[in-house]
Design a protein around this motif. Structure first.
Motif, short mmCIF file in Angstrom:
data_model
loop_
_atom_site.label_atom_id
_atom_site.label_comp_id
_atom_site.label_asym_id
_atom_site.label_seq_id
_atom_site.Cartn_x
_atom_site.Cartn_y
_atom_site.Cartn_z
N PHE A 168 0.83 -1.21 0.00
CA PHE A 168 0.00 0.00 0.00
C PHE A 168 0.86 1.26 0.00
CE2 PHE A 168 -2.96 -2.98 2.24
CZ PHE A 168 -3.88 -3.10 1.19
N PHE A 169 2.10 1.15 0.44
CA PHE A 169 2.97 2.31 0.59
C PHE A 169 4.06 2.40 -0.47
CE2 PHE A 169 1.46 1.08 4.82
CZ PHE A 169 0.78 2.25 5.16
N VAL A 170 4.22 1.35 -1.29
CA VAL A 170 5.27 1.32 -2.30
C VAL A 170 4.64 1.07 -3.66
CG1 VAL A 170 7.36 0.11 -3.04
CG2 VAL A 170 6.90 0.40 -0.62
N GLU A 171 5.12 1.80 -4.66
CA GLU A 171 4.59 1.61 -6.01
C GLU A 171 5.35 0.50 -6.71
OE1 GLU A 171 4.54 5.22 -8.22
OE2 GLU A 171 3.53 6.33 -6.66
N GLY A 172 4.70 -0.15 -7.65
CA GLY A 172 5.34 -1.20 -8.43
C GLY A 172 5.23 -2.55 -7.75
N LYS A 173 5.75 -3.56 -8.47
CA LYS A 173 5.71 -4.92 -7.95
C LYS A 173 7.04 -5.25 -7.27
CE LYS A 173 2.44 -6.72 -11.28
NZ LYS A 173 2.12 -7.81 -12.18
N PRO A 174 7.01 -6.12 -6.27
CA PRO A 174 8.27 -6.49 -5.61
C PRO A 174 9.14 -7.34 -6.52
CG PRO A 174 6.47 -7.78 -4.73
CD PRO A 174 5.86 -6.76 -5.65
N ILE A 175 10.43 -7.12 -6.48
CA ILE A 175 11.37 -7.87 -7.29
C ILE A 175 12.22 -8.71 -6.34
CG2 ILE A 175 13.30 -7.72 -8.87
CD1 ILE A 175 12.16 -5.02 -9.77
N PHE A 176 12.27 -10.01 -6.61
CA PHE A 176 12.99 -10.90 -5.73
C PHE A 176 14.27 -11.43 -6.36
CE2 PHE A 176 8.60 -11.35 -4.19
CZ PHE A 176 8.81 -10.99 -2.89
N LEU A 177 14.77 -10.74 -7.36
CA LEU A 177 16.00 -11.18 -8.00
C LEU A 177 17.20 -10.68 -7.22
CD1 LEU A 177 15.10 -10.42 -11.71
CD2 LEU A 177 15.03 -12.61 -10.53
N ILE A 178 18.16 -11.55 -7.05
CA ILE A 178 19.40 -11.18 -6.37
C ILE A 178 20.47 -10.98 -7.44
CG2 ILE A 178 21.17 -11.89 -4.74
CD1 ILE A 178 19.02 -13.55 -3.34
#
Length: 116
Positions: free
Chosen positions: A104-114
């Motif tokens: 709700f507080f961050v735009e975009g989708k989470p990225i789980f790539l290292i």
């Protein structure tokens, strides 16, 4: 120091005997459902326990939970039980809930790539 260790061992034995004598159903019924206090007190005890459980005070959850429950005059048993949320099997749920509310507080989708 010797007295502290003896008292700790003695208190663990007392709790173990109490638990074995009552059983899990009776312990749950007496200490949670029929405990003294209104529903607001029980809800605040649970909220305090969860807050302490996800806090970064590793190693101090039990001491902190019981001392704050005593200060605020809340149900110590409920606070202690719900402060144990930081146990290993609950970590995926904590991360999932954190990501849900954090979205709700961050735009975009989470990225789980290292990336190395």
């Amino acid at each position: 120091m010797k007295n502290f260790i003896q008292n700790s061992i003695k208190s663990q034995k007392v709790f173990y005997r109490y638990f074995r004598r009552k059983g899990i159903k009776r312990l749950f019924k007496e200490n949670i459902l029929e405990s003294d206090g209104d529903n607001k007190s029980k809800a605040l005890s649970i909220a305090l326990g969860i807050f302490i459980g996800v806090s970064p005070f590793w190693g101090f959850h039990t001491v902190l939970a019981l001392s704050l429950a005593t200060v605020f005059k809340l149900n110590k048993f409920l606070t202690f039980v719900f402060s144990q949320i930081s146990l290993a099997p609950f970590i995926p749920f904590i991360i999932g809930i954190s990501m849900f509310f954090g979205s709700f507080f961050v735009e975009g989708k989470p990225i789980f790539l290292i990336k190395n």
